[in-house]
Every structure is written in C-alpha cells, then in structure tokens.
Design an enzyme around this catalytic site. Structure first.
Site, PDB file in Angstrom:
ATOM      1  N   LYS A 222       0.855  -1.188   0.000  1.00 29.78           N
ATOM      2  CA  LYS A 222       0.000   0.000   0.000  1.00 29.78           C
ATOM      3  C   LYS A 222       0.886   1.232   0.000  1.00 29.78           C
ATOM      4  CE  LYS A 222      -1.505   2.614   3.082  1.00 29.78           C
ATOM      5  NZ  LYS A 222      -1.300   3.884   2.330  1.00 29.78           N
TER       6      LYS A 222
ATOM      7  N   GLU B 274      11.325   1.327   9.430  1.00 29.94           N
ATOM      8  CA  GLU B 274      12.189   2.481   9.125  1.00 29.94           C
ATOM      9  C   GLU B 274      11.387   3.723   9.480  1.00 29.94           C
ATOM     10  OE1 GLU B 274      15.216   2.364   8.185  1.00 29.94           O
ATOM     11  OE2 GLU B 274      15.514   0.399   7.273  1.00 29.94           O
TER      12      GLU B 274
ATOM     13  N   CYS C 117      13.898  11.597   5.752  1.00 31.16           N
ATOM     14  CA  CYS C 117      14.039  11.145   7.135  1.00 31.16           C
ATOM     15  C   CYS C 117      15.457  11.360   7.656  1.00 31.16           C
ATOM     16  CB  CYS C 117      13.668   9.673   7.224  1.00 31.16           C
ATOM     17  SG  CYS C 117      14.569   8.716   6.009  1.00 31.16           S
TER      18      CYS C 117
ATOM     19  N   GLU D  56      10.455  16.248  14.036  1.00 30.40           N
ATOM     20  CA  GLU D  56      10.935  16.437  12.660  1.00 30.40           C
ATOM     21  C   GLU D  56      10.174  17.589  12.032  1.00 30.40           C
ATOM     22  OE1 GLU D  56       9.834  12.474  11.168  1.00 30.40           O
ATOM     23  OE2 GLU D  56      11.695  12.519  10.052  1.00 30.40           O
TER      24      GLU D  56
HETATM   25  P1  NAP Z   1       3.059   8.015   7.929  1.00 29.81           P
HETATM   26  O1  NAP Z   1       1.944   8.958   8.175  1.00 29.81           O
HETATM   27  O2  NAP Z   1       3.497   7.146   9.053  1.00 29.81           O
HETATM   28  O3  NAP Z   1       2.618   7.141   6.675  1.00 29.81           O
HETATM   29  C1  NAP Z   1       3.397   6.110   6.157  1.00 29.81           C
HETATM   30  C2  NAP Z   1       2.496   5.058   5.546  1.00 29.81           C
HETATM   31  O4  NAP Z   1       1.666   4.498   6.571  1.00 29.81           O
HETATM   32  C3  NAP Z   1       1.552   5.624   4.492  1.00 29.81           C
HETATM   33  O5  NAP Z   1       1.344   4.660   3.505  1.00 29.81           O
HETATM   34  C4  NAP Z   1       0.282   5.848   5.305  1.00 29.81           C
HETATM   35  O6  NAP Z   1      -0.883   5.892   4.528  1.00 29.81           O
HETATM   36  C5  NAP Z   1       0.294   4.644   6.219  1.00 29.81           C
HETATM   37  N1  NAP Z   1      -0.507   4.843   7.429  1.00 29.81           N
HETATM   38  C6  NAP Z   1      -0.797   6.002   8.060  1.00 29.81           C
HETATM   39  N2  NAP Z   1      -1.555   5.760   9.148  1.00 29.81           N
HETATM   40  C7  NAP Z   1      -1.743   4.430   9.204  1.00 29.81           C
HETATM   41  C8  NAP Z   1      -2.447   3.561  10.101  1.00 29.81           C
HETATM   42  N3  NAP Z   1      -3.087   4.014  11.173  1.00 29.81           N
HETATM   43  N4  NAP Z   1      -2.440   2.248   9.858  1.00 29.81           N
HETATM   44  C9  NAP Z   1      -1.793   1.765   8.784  1.00 29.81           C
HETATM   45  N5  NAP Z   1      -1.120   2.523   7.889  1.00 29.81           N
HETATM   46  C10 NAP Z   1      -1.088   3.840   8.098  1.00 29.81           C
HETATM   47  O7  NAP Z   1       4.365   8.768   7.422  1.00 29.81           O
HETATM   48  P2  NAP Z   1       4.469   9.823   6.240  1.00 29.81           P
HETATM   49  O8  NAP Z   1       3.986  11.128   6.751  1.00 29.81           O
HETATM   50  O9  NAP Z   1       3.869   9.291   4.991  1.00 29.81           O
HETATM   51  O10 NAP Z   1       6.045   9.857   6.007  1.00 29.81           O
HETATM   52  C11 NAP Z   1       6.904  10.679   6.733  1.00 29.81           C
HETATM   53  C12 NAP Z   1       7.581   9.901   7.842  1.00 29.81           C
HETATM   54  O11 NAP Z   1       8.297   8.814   7.280  1.00 29.81           O
HETATM   55  C13 NAP Z   1       8.610  10.728   8.560  1.00 29.81           C
HETATM   56  O12 NAP Z   1       8.529  10.478   9.937  1.00 29.81           O
HETATM   57  C14 NAP Z   1       9.919  10.218   7.998  1.00 29.81           C
HETATM   58  O13 NAP Z   1      11.029  10.409   8.840  1.00 29.81           O
HETATM   59  C15 NAP Z   1       9.607   8.784   7.807  1.00 29.81           C
HETATM   60  N6  NAP Z   1      10.548   8.182   6.845  1.00 29.81           N
HETATM   61  C16 NAP Z   1      11.466   7.304   7.323  1.00 29.81           C
HETATM   62  C17 NAP Z   1      12.383   6.728   6.450  1.00 29.81           C
HETATM   63  C18 NAP Z   1      13.400   5.750   6.946  1.00 29.81           C
HETATM   64  O14 NAP Z   1      13.998   5.067   6.110  1.00 29.81           O
HETATM   65  N7  NAP Z   1      13.623   5.622   8.235  1.00 29.81           N
HETATM   66  C19 NAP Z   1      12.344   7.057   5.085  1.00 29.81           C
HETATM   67  C20 NAP Z   1      11.388   7.962   4.637  1.00 29.81           C
HETATM   68  C21 NAP Z   1      10.482   8.508   5.544  1.00 29.81           C
HETATM   69  P3  NAP Z   1      -1.496   7.333   4.116  1.00 29.81           P
HETATM   70  O15 NAP Z   1      -0.507   7.988   3.236  1.00 29.81           O
HETATM   71  O16 NAP Z   1      -2.755   6.999   3.408  1.00 29.81           O
HETATM   72  O17 NAP Z   1      -1.718   8.078   5.388  1.00 29.81           O
END
Ligand code: NAP
Length: 483
Positions: A172, A250, A284, A385
């Site tokens: 997804k 991650e 990130c 962040e």
């Molecule tokens: P996010 O809100 O956690 O979303 C990530 C994924 O999870 C999306 O596909 C999202 O779907 C889904 N999701 C959200 N809420 C969910 C739930 N309750 N149950 C199941 N799935 C759910 O993060 P983001 O805002 O997209 O990305 C930014 C974050 O990613 C930052 O914290 C960044 O640091 C981190 N990141 C980490 C890395 C690493 O390698 N460590 C790399 C890149 C990014 P939706 O989009 O539909 O909400």
C-alpha cells in the site's frame, strides 16, 4: 499512467468503486483518480500473494535474479517518464525525480545480485553420525507500507529484496503518491514477475488503517516492512503481535549535524546543503538540528545564509527549480508552526521564515528556505521532525556538550559531523546514538550500505549485504544416523 489496483496480475478498481484524487502539490490540480480500497481488496491481494508464494519461492534464485535485472533495465529505460511522474505527484524538482529513479533502480540491481547469495551454513556437528545445516528460507507474504517522500525508492528497496528472497508482496503506497508504485509494478510485470507476486492496493488516508488492519490480522502475512512515522510504526508493532509477524520498521528521525571549529567550513556548508535541502527538507535523514561550535558560528552562518538565499524555489515543471512545494497543506502548517514557535522563543530569522504565497510563481504549498539562529532545546523544532527547508542553528562550546545534545532525542536514524581532527572523528562516531553517521559527508544514501535506525527510529536494515536477511528466516536441518 496506471490508475487501478494491481492484484493477481490484473488491473482492477476497488470493490466498492470508490476513488480518491491524487493531486500535484505544486498547484493542487488533480493528476488522476485511484481506488480508495477496502479491507476486502486488501484480503484479495493477500489471497493472490499467498497463492503465488508456493511457486515463486521454488523459482531458482538465478531465475528470480534475471527477472529483477530485466525490471531494473525497464525502469532505467523509463527514467524520464518515471522521473516526471515522481515530480508530478510528489513535487520534487525534476533533477531529483530522475535521481530518485536511479536510486530506486540501484536497489533492484543490488538485490538481483544478492538473490543468488542467500547462503546458509554447514555446522560442525558435536557428535558423530550427524550433519547439521542452517538454510535460509523466504519468510512468506510481506506487507509493504510506504511513505510519500520517495514514491519509487521506498517501494523498490522493499519489493526488490522481498522478491530476491522468494517472498511475495502486498503493498500500500502513501495516499499522496500511488502513481509511481503502480507504474513500477507495471514494469515488473513486463519484466516477467508472475501474477500474484506483487500486488498493490491504493487507499486514502481515511481508509489506510482498514487496508493495513486486514493484513495485520491475516496469519498468512508473515512480515511487515514499513517506512513512515514512529507513531504508525509503533501501532503496527503492537497490532502485529497477535500474529507475531517479522517487522522491519524504518521510522522518523531528528538528525543532528555538528560543525566543530576544526572543520573545513566550506565542505560543511556543502554537506549541509546536500543533506538538508534534498527533497525540500522532506527526508528522514535530513539534518533537523545544526550545532555549530561558537568560534566558527558566525562565519558558518554567513556562508550558509548566502547559499540558502540563492536557492531557486518553484514547481517541478520549471527545470531550474531546486526547492519544490511541500507535499500538502498540513506539511506547510507544521513548518510554519515550528518557525513561529522558534521565533516566539527567541530564535532570529536570518533567511526566509515565511510561506511563499505569490500565486503567479508559487502554488499553495511552498515555504521559503530558512535559516534560524539562536535555536534552543526548548523549541518544537528541536524535538519534532520539521520535514521542510528550515535550518535551525544552535551554538555550542564543547565536544561533550554537543554529543549529549545530539543524543538527547528519542530518535536515532542519521547524524552528521564535520571535523578534521582524527581522534575526535573516532570519538564522536562512537558516541553518537544513530544507525547512520556521516563523517565529513552529507550524501549518505547508497544501495550498498545498511540503511536503518536505532531507538525510536526503528529496526531492520535496508540495502547492503544485510538487507536480504530481513526477508529470510533460518531453518536448522539436523540429519542423523549417518555413521
Ligand atoms: P506516515 O503517516 O506514518 O505514513 C506512512 C504510511 O503508513 C503511508 O502509507 C500511510 O498511509 C500509512 N498509514 C498512516 N496511518 C496508518 C495507520 N493508522 N495504519 C496503517 N497505515 C497507516 O508517514 P508519512 O507522513 O507518509 O512519512 C513521513 C515519515 O516517514 C517521517 O517520519 C519520515 O522520517 C519517515 N521516513 C522514514 C524513512 C526511513 O527510512 N527511516 C524514510 C522515509 C520517511 P497514508 O498515506 O494513506 O496516510
């Protein structure tokens, strides 16, 4: 452009026919509509992945590697188209869109090469007449859940090792950026990935939990590979406990970037520009806190401010843009809140510090590249962040003080420091609580390196010779009565 789910090798709408709009963050225009999938769609994807696992795991590793290699070739052949698609749905400048295609492809090539190296061990038996072996087996169906900031790279660096290991996938992508993943899976199918081996369902933010919950509850899904925020990562860890899935998480970061007074300041500014402003600060591993030793603070800030003020902000459709829009209005709100909070608590804006609302040049989601001085640990941007083009600069006096400040966060993904003192480089590298450390280097990403965090930044490693192991488990075979 593909705009439907890909399940069991077929393109299909969602089970209840609902769709949602994918928008270009530069101007909020609608790029496409994709299925707003349901739990039933997620279960159909798991059915397909489960059925395909039995045959895919039996495909010889060399053959799986050849398919991955063809996928790599097709991705690179479509570099321009994919780069533009990434930039359209995600907003990054076109040069970065193309760069992301290369980066995503590098993981596919890497794991094509690693597929044939899932070697096990022959263990010296402690008793006569016995042979003891440890063999590696694919874990099974993997649920892949990815964020919006790298629509191609995040999904490629999960799907490529999963397929190399012999696993099948249900995925997804993020609500904001589903189109790149659908384009990638189309190329995977063209490369010869059999039906059911990769299945993708798209969903809006409202329906994402229902889709993922269906996989969390499903015994057949044996692993979750997630990149995203720490709260969602914690939720997945909690909810997968019932079915005891293997996890790769991650998660978020809060990277420190330290400049000691013995650093090459020009190199440090170069490194910070690369590390901080890639993808408009929405990565990130972006430095979130910049600590500069007091003796070089003012010179460093002056050099940095000159470079930041010269950055060209604009939509990806303009070839010379260096900073694109933020992903959506919520992201801009968060950045503005962080800057306003810092200023209210005594920080001073050196460059930027405002939204860019000039509608002719910028759409609704742009924020000016910003440098702040006088940052302190009490400010929101020290603890969360920011995920935007904002550099808060903190002054410090001693090595011990700055190491303590750098580690004073629940996160531990990336950290950077600049020094020309060898012994200090060794001491600080050891002392930083972080999965990744840049020493006199701002560009860290490589498919050959283990990428991942410690503490609240999660666990598991992507890329490198270690990356395949996250998709394998060890089976111990004990052969007796051989004497
Ligand atoms: P996010 O809100 O956690 O979303 C990530 C994924 O999870 C999306 O596909 C999202 O779907 C889904 N999701 C959200 N809420 C969910 C739930 N309750 N149950 C199941 N799935 C759910 O993060 P983001 O805002 O997209 O990305 C930014 C974050 O990613 C930052 O914290 C960044 O640091 C981190 N990141 C980490 C890395 C690493 O390698 N460590 C790399 C890149 C990014 P939706 O989009 O539909 O909400």
């Amino acid at each position: 452009m593909h705009t439907r789910n890909f399940v069991a090798g077929r393109w299909a709408g969602g089970s209840d026919g609902r769709v949602y709009a994918v928008r270009n963050p530069a101007d909020d225009s609608v790029v496409a509509e994709v299925p707003d999938s349901t739990a039933d769609d997620a279960r159909s994807a798991a059915d397909a992945a489960h059925a395909a696992f039995r045959t895919w795991r039996a495909v010889p590793a060399r053959q799986r590697a050849a398919i991955l290699r063809r996928w790599y070739d097709l991705v690179l052949a479509q570099r321009e188209t994919l780069g533009r698609l990434i930039s359209t749905e995600q907003g990054k400048p076109i040069a970065e869109g193309r760069g992301e295609v290369d980066y995503a492809a590098s993981y596919i090539a890497w794991f094509a090469e690693e597929a044939v190296r899932a070697n096990g061990d022959v263990i010296p038996a402690p008793v006569p007449g016995r042979r003891m072996l440890a063999v590696k087996e694919p874990v099974g169906v993997v649920a892949v859940i990815t964020p919006w900031n790298f629509p191609a790279a995040m999904i490629a660096r999960k799907i490529a090792p999963a397929l190399a290991a012999g696993c099948t996938v249900v995925a997804k992508p993020a609500e904001d950026t589903p189109l790149t993943s659908l384009a990638l899976v189309a190329l995977a199918a063209e490369a010869g990935v059999p039906p059911g081996v990769i299945n993708i369902v798209t969903a809006s933010r409202q329906r994402a939990p229902a889709v993922v919950d269906a996989w969390l509850a499903d015994e057949r899904v044996r692993k979750i590979s997630f990149t995203g925020s720490t709260p969602v990562g914690r939720h997945l860890a909690r909810e997968s406990a019932a079915t005891l899935k293997k996890l790769s998480l991650e998660l978020g970061g809060n990277a420190p970037f330290i400049v000691f007074d013995d650093a090459d300041l020009d190199a440090a500014v170069d490194g910070l520009m690369v590390a901080k402003f890639r993808n408009g600060g929405q990565t990130c591993v972006c430095p979130n806190r910049v600590y500069v030793q007091r003796g070089v603070h003012d010179v460093f800030v002056e050099k940095l401010a000159r470079r930041v003020a010269a950055l060209k902000v604009g939509p990806a459709s303009r070839d010379d843009s260096q900073i694109g829009p933020m992903i959506n209005a919520r992201a801009v709100e968060k950045i503005a809140r962080h800057v306003d909070d810092a200023v209210a608590r005594g920080a001073r804006v050196v460059v930027g510090g405002k939204r860019l609302r000039d509608a002719a040049a910028h759409g609704p989601n742009f924020y000016a590249p910003t440098v702040l001085v006088g940052a302190t640990p009490a400010m929101a941007l020290s603890c969360e962040e920011t995920f935007g083009p904002v550099v808060p600069v903190y002054a410090f006096d001693t090595e011990d003080e700055v190491v303590a400040l750098a580690n004073d966060t629940p996160y531990g993904l990336a950290a950077y420091f600049y020094t020309q003192h060898m012994a200090r480089a060794a001491r600080v590298a050891d002392a930083l609580e972080s999965g990744i450390v840049g020493i006199n280097e701002g560009a860290l990403a490589s498919e050959a390196a283990p990428f991942g965090g410690v503490k609240a930044s999660g666990y598991g490693r992507e890329g490198s010779v270690h990356g395949l192991d996250d998709y394998l488990h060890l089976k111990y075979l004990c052969e007796g009565r051989l004497a």
